[in-house]
Design an enzyme around this catalytic site. Structure first.
Site, mmCIF file in Angstrom:
data_model
loop_
_atom_site.group_PDB
_atom_site.id
_atom_site.type_symbol
_atom_site.label_atom_id
_atom_site.label_comp_id
_atom_site.label_asym_id
_atom_site.label_seq_id
_atom_site.Cartn_x
_atom_site.Cartn_y
_atom_site.Cartn_z
ATOM 1 C CE LYS A 13 -2.349 -0.771 3.735
ATOM 2 N NZ LYS A 13 -1.553 -1.946 4.201
ATOM 3 N NE ARG A 88 -3.607 -0.365 10.042
ATOM 4 C CZ ARG A 88 -2.380 -0.693 10.404
ATOM 5 N NH1 ARG A 88 -2.179 -1.396 11.513
ATOM 6 N NH2 ARG A 88 -1.338 -0.337 9.663
ATOM 7 N NE ARG A 123 8.915 -3.983 6.017
ATOM 8 C CZ ARG A 123 7.629 -3.654 6.050
ATOM 9 N NH1 ARG A 123 7.082 -3.030 5.035
ATOM 10 N NH2 ARG A 123 6.904 -3.963 7.110
ATOM 11 N NE ARG A 156 8.753 -1.659 10.423
ATOM 12 C CZ ARG A 156 7.874 -1.186 9.548
ATOM 13 N NH1 ARG A 156 8.156 -0.106 8.846
ATOM 14 N NH2 ARG A 156 6.711 -1.793 9.363
ATOM 15 N NE ARG A 167 1.843 -5.725 10.956
ATOM 16 C CZ ARG A 167 2.717 -5.197 10.112
ATOM 17 N NH1 ARG A 167 3.921 -5.744 9.970
ATOM 18 N NH2 ARG A 167 2.398 -4.138 9.401
#
Length: 210
Positions: A13, A88, A123, A156, A167
């Site tokens: 996104k 959300r 990532r 992260r 998530r």
């Protein structure tokens, strides 16, 4: 034009938000980035949000809404904006309406869960400037070193595989129902995420121009 970008964490996104921002000259607002900035600065909202984000849980509505209200009142939002990461949940969408925020279109970027886990777990982010890399898709020139500033690349706290799966579960249970919510209002547009990000961007911009 006020837009919302939907899609599971890792669906890309943010990249699409940047493309829309450049094409339509409106700011892309990531509530996740706003909250992480608050964590870094040690703001009250940031400190409250940190425990929820590290566990892969949704930050409570009141915290997110307070941060967002402050942001969309800034001058650069007068001609429109793109919301990435908000709403959300249906209560958050209803809160937007109560704020008097008119949403014109909602783009949902669709990517399979397995691909999302691969993307996010690989990532790496620069600890100094925040530039993102990927261990296979977007490698830095030197391992674990940022090409732009020489900072150290890190994982992260919310990019571990366990957290990603949490998530995704939260997304499917709490956020995905928003598609039906906005479909009933005639605002939902589905874009199938492609392997090549540029192809996804082409489809996204075409959907907005149509």
């Amino acid at each position: 034009m006020n837009l919302i970008l939907l899609g599971a964490p890792g669906a890309g996104k943010g990249t699409q938000a940047d493309a829309i921002r450049d094409a339509f000259s409106i700011p892309a607002i990531s509530t996740g980035n706003l909250l992480r900035e608050g964590i870094k600065k040690g703001t009250s909202a940031g400190l409250k949000a940190k425990d929820y984000m590290d566990a892969g849980q949704l930050v409570p509505d009141d915290i997110v809404i307070d941060v967002l209200k402050e942001r969309i009142l800034q001058d650069d939002c007068k001609n429109g904006f793109i919301l990435d990461g908000f709403p959300r949940s249906i209560p958050q969408a209803q809160a937007l309406e109560k704020m008097g925020v008119k949403i014109d279109k909602v783009i949902s970027i669709e990517v399979e869960d397995g691909e999302i886990v691969r993307r996010i777990s690989g990532r790496r982010v620069c600890s100094a400037c925040g530039t993102s890399y990927h261990i296979t898709d977007n490698k830095p020139k030197k391992e674990n070193i940022c090409d732009k500033c020489g900072g150290k690349l890190i994982i992260r706290d919310d990019d571990t595989e366990e957290t990603i799966k949490n998530r995704l579960e939260v997304y499917h249970n709490r956020t995905e129902p928003l598609k039906s919510f906005y479909k009933e209002e005639g605002k939902l547009i589905i874009v199938i995420g492609q392997k090549d990000v540029k192809d996804t961007t082409r489809l996204t911009l075409k959907a907005l121009e149509g």
